[in-house]
Each structure stands twice: as structure tokens, then as C-alpha cells.
Design a protein around this motif. Structure first.
Motif, PDB file in Angstrom:
ATOM      1  N   ALA A  27       0.327  -0.965   0.584  1.00 37.69           N
ATOM      2  CA  ALA A  27       0.145   0.209  -0.331  1.00 37.69           C
ATOM      3  C   ALA A  27       0.415   1.192  -0.059  1.00 37.69           C
ATOM      4  CB  ALA A  27      -0.674   0.356   1.780  1.00 37.69           C
ATOM      5  N   ALA A  28       1.679   1.271   0.836  1.00 36.50           N
ATOM      6  CA  ALA A  28       3.286   2.306   1.326  1.00 36.50           C
ATOM      7  C   ALA A  28       3.510   2.451  -0.248  1.00 36.50           C
ATOM      8  CB  ALA A  28       3.997   2.419   1.880  1.00 36.50           C
ATOM      9  N   LEU A  29       4.376   1.273  -1.471  1.00 33.47           N
ATOM     10  CA  LEU A  29       4.817   1.548  -2.528  1.00 33.47           C
ATOM     11  C   LEU A  29       3.559   2.177  -2.990  1.00 33.47           C
ATOM     12  CD1 LEU A  29       6.230  -1.877  -2.741  1.00 33.47           C
ATOM     13  CD2 LEU A  29       7.618   0.805  -2.835  1.00 33.47           C
ATOM     14  N   ALA A  30       2.275   1.660  -3.031  1.00 34.02           N
ATOM     15  CA  ALA A  30       1.329   2.087  -4.389  1.00 34.02           C
ATOM     16  C   ALA A  30       1.346   3.496  -3.943  1.00 34.02           C
ATOM     17  CB  ALA A  30       0.083   0.995  -3.586  1.00 34.02           C
ATOM     18  N   GLU A  31       1.583   4.289  -2.440  1.00 37.59           N
ATOM     19  CA  GLU A  31       1.486   5.233  -2.926  1.00 37.59           C
ATOM     20  C   GLU A  31       2.193   6.523  -3.812  1.00 37.59           C
ATOM     21  OE1 GLU A  31       1.201   7.228   0.870  1.00 37.59           O
ATOM     22  OE2 GLU A  31      -0.528   5.957   1.695  1.00 37.59           O
ATOM     23  N   LYS A  32       3.456   5.727  -3.527  1.00 39.40           N
ATOM     24  CA  LYS A  32       4.932   6.303  -4.156  1.00 39.40           C
ATOM     25  C   LYS A  32       4.688   6.320  -5.804  1.00 39.40           C
ATOM     26  CE  LYS A  32       8.770   4.984  -0.805  1.00 39.40           C
ATOM     27  NZ  LYS A  32       8.615   6.509  -0.956  1.00 39.40           N
ATOM     28  N   ILE A  33       4.060   5.188  -6.156  1.00 32.71           N
ATOM     29  CA  ILE A  33       4.141   5.178  -7.899  1.00 32.71           C
ATOM     30  C   ILE A  33       2.720   6.089  -7.720  1.00 32.71           C
ATOM     31  CG2 ILE A  33       3.731   3.863  -9.712  1.00 32.71           C
ATOM     32  CD1 ILE A  33       4.664   1.440  -7.446  1.00 32.71           C
ATOM     33  N   ALA A  34       1.908   6.389  -7.311  1.00 33.97           N
ATOM     34  CA  ALA A  34       0.475   6.864  -7.507  1.00 33.97           C
ATOM     35  C   ALA A  34       1.158   8.212  -7.910  1.00 33.97           C
ATOM     36  CB  ALA A  34      -0.381   7.183  -7.118  1.00 33.97           C
ATOM     37  N   GLN A  35       1.968   8.664  -7.867  1.00 32.69           N
ATOM     38  CA  GLN A  35       2.562  10.110  -7.541  1.00 32.69           C
ATOM     39  C   GLN A  35       3.159  10.726  -8.649  1.00 32.69           C
ATOM     40  OE1 GLN A  35       4.709  10.696  -3.940  1.00 32.69           O
ATOM     41  NE2 GLN A  35       2.980  10.875  -2.938  1.00 32.69           N
ATOM     42  N   LEU A  36       3.676   8.581  -9.566  1.00 34.95           N
ATOM     43  CA  LEU A  36       4.380   9.113 -10.440  1.00 34.95           C
ATOM     44  C   LEU A  36       3.701   9.077 -12.035  1.00 34.95           C
ATOM     45  CD1 LEU A  36       7.359   6.278  -9.744  1.00 34.95           C
ATOM     46  CD2 LEU A  36       7.443   8.700  -9.945  1.00 34.95           C
ATOM     47  N   LYS A  37       2.500   9.065 -11.866  1.00 35.42           N
ATOM     48  CA  LYS A  37       1.466   9.330 -13.034  1.00 35.42           C
ATOM     49  C   LYS A  37       2.222  10.796 -13.907  1.00 35.42           C
ATOM     50  CE  LYS A  37      -3.171   9.200 -13.808  1.00 35.42           C
ATOM     51  NZ  LYS A  37      -4.706   9.409 -13.103  1.00 35.42           N
ATOM     52  N   PRO A  38       1.839  10.297 -14.736  1.00 34.51           N
ATOM     53  CA  PRO A  38       2.528  11.117 -16.344  1.00 34.51           C
ATOM     54  C   PRO A  38       0.757  11.740 -16.441  1.00 34.51           C
ATOM     55  CG  PRO A  38       2.674   9.201 -16.236  1.00 34.51           C
ATOM     56  CD  PRO A  38       1.543   8.571 -15.294  1.00 34.51           C
ATOM     57  N   ALA A  39       1.474  13.625 -16.455  1.00 34.02           N
ATOM     58  CA  ALA A  39       0.410  14.631 -16.416  1.00 34.02           C
ATOM     59  C   ALA A  39      -0.247  14.544 -17.906  1.00 34.02           C
ATOM     60  CB  ALA A  39       1.232  15.797 -16.540  1.00 34.02           C
ATOM     61  N   GLY A  40      -1.151  13.896 -17.690  1.00 37.59           N
ATOM     62  CA  GLY A  40      -2.595  14.173 -19.042  1.00 37.59           C
ATOM     63  C   GLY A  40      -2.600  12.508 -19.196  1.00 37.59           C
ATOM     64  N   ALA A  41      -2.612  11.657 -18.714  1.00 35.57           N
ATOM     65  CA  ALA A  41      -2.536  10.187 -19.037  1.00 35.57           C
ATOM     66  C   ALA A  41      -3.980  10.451 -18.926  1.00 35.57           C
ATOM     67  CB  ALA A  41      -1.865   8.606 -17.470  1.00 35.57           C
ATOM     68  N   LYS A  42      -5.128   9.327 -19.956  1.00 38.64           N
ATOM     69  CA  LYS A  42      -5.958   9.368 -20.026  1.00 38.64           C
ATOM     70  C   LYS A  42      -6.819   7.873 -18.772  1.00 38.64           C
ATOM     71  CE  LYS A  42      -6.350   9.045 -24.336  1.00 38.64           C
ATOM     72  NZ  LYS A  42      -5.140   8.878 -25.063  1.00 38.64           N
ATOM     73  N   ALA A  43      -7.909   8.196 -18.546  1.00 37.54           N
ATOM     74  CA  ALA A  43      -8.376   6.699 -18.134  1.00 37.54           C
ATOM     75  C   ALA A  43      -7.737   5.455 -18.640  1.00 37.54           C
ATOM     76  CB  ALA A  43      -9.942   7.457 -17.560  1.00 37.54           C
ATOM     77  N   GLY A  44      -7.554   4.540 -18.191  1.00 37.76           N
ATOM     78  CA  GLY A  44      -7.001   3.519 -19.126  1.00 37.76           C
ATOM     79  C   GLY A  44      -5.347   3.191 -18.646  1.00 37.76           C
ATOM     80  N   ASP A  45      -4.954   4.088 -19.307  1.00 38.56           N
ATOM     81  CA  ASP A  45      -3.479   4.150 -19.231  1.00 38.56           C
ATOM     82  C   ASP A  45      -2.464   4.185 -18.147  1.00 38.56           C
ATOM     83  OD1 ASP A  45      -4.480   4.646 -22.174  1.00 38.56           O
ATOM     84  OD2 ASP A  45      -3.414   6.860 -22.412  1.00 38.56           O
ATOM     85  N   PHE A  46      -2.782   3.956 -17.104  1.00 39.29           N
ATOM     86  CA  PHE A  46      -2.081   4.100 -16.292  1.00 39.29           C
ATOM     87  C   PHE A  46      -3.193   4.015 -14.664  1.00 39.29           C
ATOM     88  CE2 PHE A  46      -0.237   5.902 -12.192  1.00 39.29           C
ATOM     89  CZ  PHE A  46       1.147   5.575 -12.280  1.00 39.29           C
ATOM     90  N   SER A  47      -1.922   2.685 -14.421  1.00 35.32           N
ATOM     91  CA  SER A  47      -3.713   2.261 -12.582  1.00 35.32           C
ATOM     92  C   SER A  47      -2.439   1.536 -12.236  1.00 35.32           C
ATOM     93  CB  SER A  47      -4.132   1.235 -13.693  1.00 35.32           C
ATOM     94  OG  SER A  47      -3.074   0.226 -13.476  1.00 35.32           O
ATOM     95  N   VAL A  48      -2.380   1.415 -10.409  1.00 33.77           N
ATOM     96  CA  VAL A  48      -1.215   1.079  -9.540  1.00 33.77           C
ATOM     97  C   VAL A  48      -2.851   0.018  -8.606  1.00 33.77           C
ATOM     98  CG1 VAL A  48      -0.261   1.865  -7.737  1.00 33.77           C
ATOM     99  CG2 VAL A  48      -0.476   2.946  -9.384  1.00 33.77           C
ATOM    100  N   THR A  49      -2.502  -1.132  -8.524  1.00 31.03           N
ATOM    101  CA  THR A  49      -3.319  -2.213  -8.239  1.00 31.03           C
ATOM    102  C   THR A  49      -2.637  -3.204  -7.152  1.00 31.03           C
ATOM    103  OG1 THR A  49      -3.974  -2.285 -10.297  1.00 31.03           O
ATOM    104  CG2 THR A  49      -5.385  -3.173  -8.535  1.00 31.03           C
TER     105      THR A  49
END
Length: 432
Positions: free
Chosen positions: A367-389
Motif C-alpha cells: 500500500a505504501a509502495l502504491a502511494e509512491k508510484i501513484a505520484q509518478l502518474k504522467p500528466a495528462g494520462a487518460k483513464a485506462g492508460d495508468f493504474s496501480v493495484t
């Protein structure tokens, strides 16, 4: 006194239970004492390999070329993915349970009341096994660091340090200079000491000089060059031209292959290897979990990258693979790693992260890893182009990636030996 185990799984369980009670004492006195009681000595040349990354690849290339050249080769390599037996190989074959149990019994008899950690005990057992086998050469991979690693109670004829980068800071120090000094601890006076790191720390050079080791440096004593078809190696006494690229893929494999060929050049009087055998050895080498690309579609890559240097190399190798629509990562890592610096280079190549807990008390919290990775989401990424599970096991994370991936996508499994081993085990069980 309770009777000794009679099966390998029971022996390993006993060693793990003892390990929990044995304090890791960063010194070699206990291991050296048991080694002397075992009368452990090699009557053949010994090659020892240390380094932050590239140790396993270098060992595998040495083994492959020497086997192709007709020599009987003993190899100690670690950790294992599925079976402990992977750590000890004689003539390219994993050691059997029976010979390992015999070696464990020998160490137990010699140990007396000396406490040994799991790693110290198994290192002595495998070294004893190799030293009492009919082999022409032994290749020993160092675990953590070098100077205080249990393998270092053995004197090598040729020592290799592949790369020096920041890892295991609690034990080895937090700078390349400190870590370089620890790795250089495997060098011996009057013996060949090879370093294939392109920018070796001064501490390593100084230590080799102070003890009187014969230091071979990349760019000074040996080097390589290559084009898209083939590559060549130049050492102190000769060249090897028109070499096939190693079967191990990735950007740093020529550095590792050059270190292996430098070691073979140093041993050319005792273990000569012909040009054809050298080419064949490099072309046929195999090593699981090091930029290992599985057959079939979608593309699947297994890589044990778990430190910043290895992650940067993995990102580069993935970038060189050609177009894939989406890349899914199965990612789990130990909490004591430099996690931010591992995920940073991977952010540009991964779209969907399947983050997992690992089967170790040192596992980072997914869960802590997912929080870190969520901050790397590219600006302007469309729904379905980026996810963290988030998942509880590598098998679950891998199953999820497989269920979502399409033929032109790819899956990359990385972050720890435990991550890759978990996926390997899941794949194996799905085949049965």
C-alpha cells in the motif's frame, strides 16, 4: 542431542530456525575456525566474483565457457529461485539432495559448539562439497560485500569485482568508496584482481596496491568494442575477435563477459580455452531471472533488479526492445532498498503496476509502495492508460497482469529475487 535431519528440506528448516537465534556477527573468525576443522582446501584454481550487479551473469559465463572447453566445473551461485540445489552445480548439473546432506553433516560435525548463520553454514557446506568433488576449477559467487562475506575465508587465484553501486548500506556503507573497499576485500596478494566497473572507486585501487594484488582495470588492462553483429575483447596478452554476443541479454553483459574473459586470460596457462569454445560458451550461457525474456506472446521479462543501478539498466533494456502498447509490472521490493531510486527510472516504461507483498518480514508494504508510484502518474494520462493495484503475493499480481494483458503488451517482473521466484513458482504450478 536430537538426531540430525535426514532430508534436505528438514536440514534447511533446522538451519533457518537456528539462524533466527544466531546474531549476524560481521566477522570471519567463526567461519574460519570451522573451515580449518573441516580441512577445507581446493586443489584446483578458484575464481571468486563479487559486485553490486553482474555477479551471477559473470559466474554463468565463466561456467559456460569452461564447460565448453571440456573442464569439470564447480559453481556456487545464489540465491536460489525454486530449489536450494540451484546454489551448487557440478559440471553444469545441480547438486543432488544426497550430496548436500552429506556436506551438511560434515559441517555439523566440524562445527562443535560454534554458532553459524544459515548463510555461513550453507557456504561452508557447498565449498566443502566442491572441494571434495573431482573438478578442474571452482567458481564462487560472493554474497554481500566481500571482505566479511563467508565465501572470503577461501583464497581465490583470480578475484573479480564486477560493479560497485549503493546497496546494503547498513552493512557496507553509504558511498561507493566505502562499498568499493568492502568488495576489494576478496583480492589477494600476488594474485590477479580484476575490476570491470568503468569507474572504479579509488578505495578499491588503493587496497589492491597496498596488499600487492595484480590489479587489472577495464580500459587499462583489458577492454572491449563491438558493432551490431559481433564484439571483440583485448587483454594484456592477446585479443579475441569476432565473438558472438552473450546469450544473456542487456546493456551491461559485455562488461560482465569482458571480466570473465580477463579471468580466463589470467588462468590461460592452467585452463586454456580455445576461440571456438569461448564463442560457444558465450552463445549458450543461461541464467534465470536476469533480463530473462520468456518465449511466446505477450512478451514477458523476468529481472531481479532491486537497486538503482540495476533498475536503470533494466529500464534501458526495456526501452531497447521495440514497441509495446502497454507494459505491466509485477513489482515487490524489500523495505531496506532505495525504493524511490529503483522506481524512478522505471516510471517512463511502465503503465500498469501490480504491486505485491513479498514472503519476507523485510517486504515493503504494498500500500505504501502504491502511494509512491501513484505520484509518478504522467500528466495528462487518460483513464485506462495508468493504474496501480495492490496484491498479497507475486502469484496474485502476476495472475492479474496476465488477465489484463493483450498480445502486443508486455509484462515485466522485477524488484527482488522473491518477486521473480514467486512468479516462477506460479508458472511452474500452472503447468502441472
Amino acid at each position: 542431542m536430537s538426531p540430525l535431519p535426514t532430508t534436505l528440506p528438514d536440514w534447511l528448516a533446522l538451519l533457518e530456525s537456528r539462524h533466527a537465534e544466531t546474531h549476524i556477527d560481521m566477522g570471519l573468525d567463526r567461519v574460519r575456525a570451522v573451515k580449518e576443522r573441516l580441512q577445507l582446501a581446493f586443489s584446483c584454481p578458484v575464481i571468486m566474483v563479487a559486485g553490486t550487479n553482474g555477479k551471477g551473469s559473470t559466474c554463468a559465463m565463466l561456467e559456460s565457457v569452461l564447460l565448453q572447453s571440456g573442464y569439470r566445473v564447480g559453481l556456487y551461485i545464489k540465491p536460489h529461485f525454486l530449489d536450494f540445489n540451484e546454489r551448487a552445480r557440478i559440471n553444469g548439473e545441480m547438486a543432488s539432495d544426497d550430496v548436500l546432506i552429506t556436506a551438511f553433516n560434515a559441517v555439523e560435525a566440524a562445527r562443535g559448539d560454534t554458532d553459524l548463520t544459515y548463510f555461513e553454514f550453507t557456504t561452508l557446506a557447498i565449498a566443502h562439497l566442491l572441494s571434495t568433488s573431482e573438478i578442474d576449477v571452482a567458481i564462487l559467487e560472493v554474497g554481500l560485500g566481500g571482505r566479511l562475506d563467508a565465501v572470503n575465508v577461501i583464497d581465490a587465484d583470480v578475484s573479480i569485482v564486477t560493479s560497485i553501486d549503493i546497496d546494503h548500506t547498513a552493512y557496507l556503507g553509504d558511498t561507493r568508496e566505502k562499498i568499493g573497499f568492502e568488495k576489494a576485500g576478496i583480492f589477494r596478494a600476488g594474485k590477479t584482481a580484476i575490476c570491470s566497473d568503468p569507474v572504479p572507486p579509488q578505495s578499491l585501487i588503493d587496497h589492491a596496491t597496498s596488499i600487492g594484488a595484480d590489479l587489472w582495470l577495464l580500459g587499462r588492462d583489458f577492454n572491449y568494442q563491438g558493432d551490431q553483429q559481433q564484439w571483440s575483447f583485448a587483454g594484456r596478452t592477446g585479443r579475441r575477435n569476432s565473438l558472438a554476443y552473450p546469450a544473456l541479454r542487456g546493456a551491461n553483459q559485455l562488461l560482465n563477459a569482458s571480466a570473465a574473459l580477463a579471468a580466463l586470460e589470467a588462468l590461460r596457462m592452467t585452463l586454456p580455452c580455445g576461440a571456438q569454445e569461448t564463442r560457444a560458451g558465450l552463445a549458450l550461457v543461461e541464467l534465470p531471472g536476469r533480463f530473462q525474456v520468456l518465449a511466446g506472446r505477450p512478451t514477458q521479462v523476468l529481472d531481479v533488479a532491486h537497486n538503482p543501478h540495476a533498475a536503470a539498466t533494466l529500464a534501458q533494456n526495456l526501452g531497447n526492445m521495440g514497441f509495446h502498447r502497454f507494459t505491466y509490472a509485477v513489482f515487490g521490493i524489500m523495505d531496506d532498498k532505495d525504493i524511490d531510486a529503483v522506481i524512478a527510472p522505471m516510471a517512463s516504461v511502465i503503465d500498469h503496476w501490480c504491486v505485491t507483498r513479498l514472503d519476507s518480514p523485510r517486504s515493503a508494504d504494498p500500500a505504501a509502495l502504491a502511494e509512491k508510484i501513484a505520484q509518478l502518474k504522467p500528466a495528462g494520462a487518460k483513464a485506462g492508460d495508468f493504474s496501480v493495484t495492490v496484491f498479497d503475493s507475486p502469484a496474485d499480481a502476476y495472475a492479474n497482469a496476465l488477465s489484463r494483458v493483450e498480445e502486443n503488451d508486455r509484462i515485466v517482473v522485477f524488484g527482488s529475487f522473491y518477486t521473480v521466484a514467486g512468479v516462477m513458482a506460479a508458472r511452474k504450478s500452472s503447468l502441472h
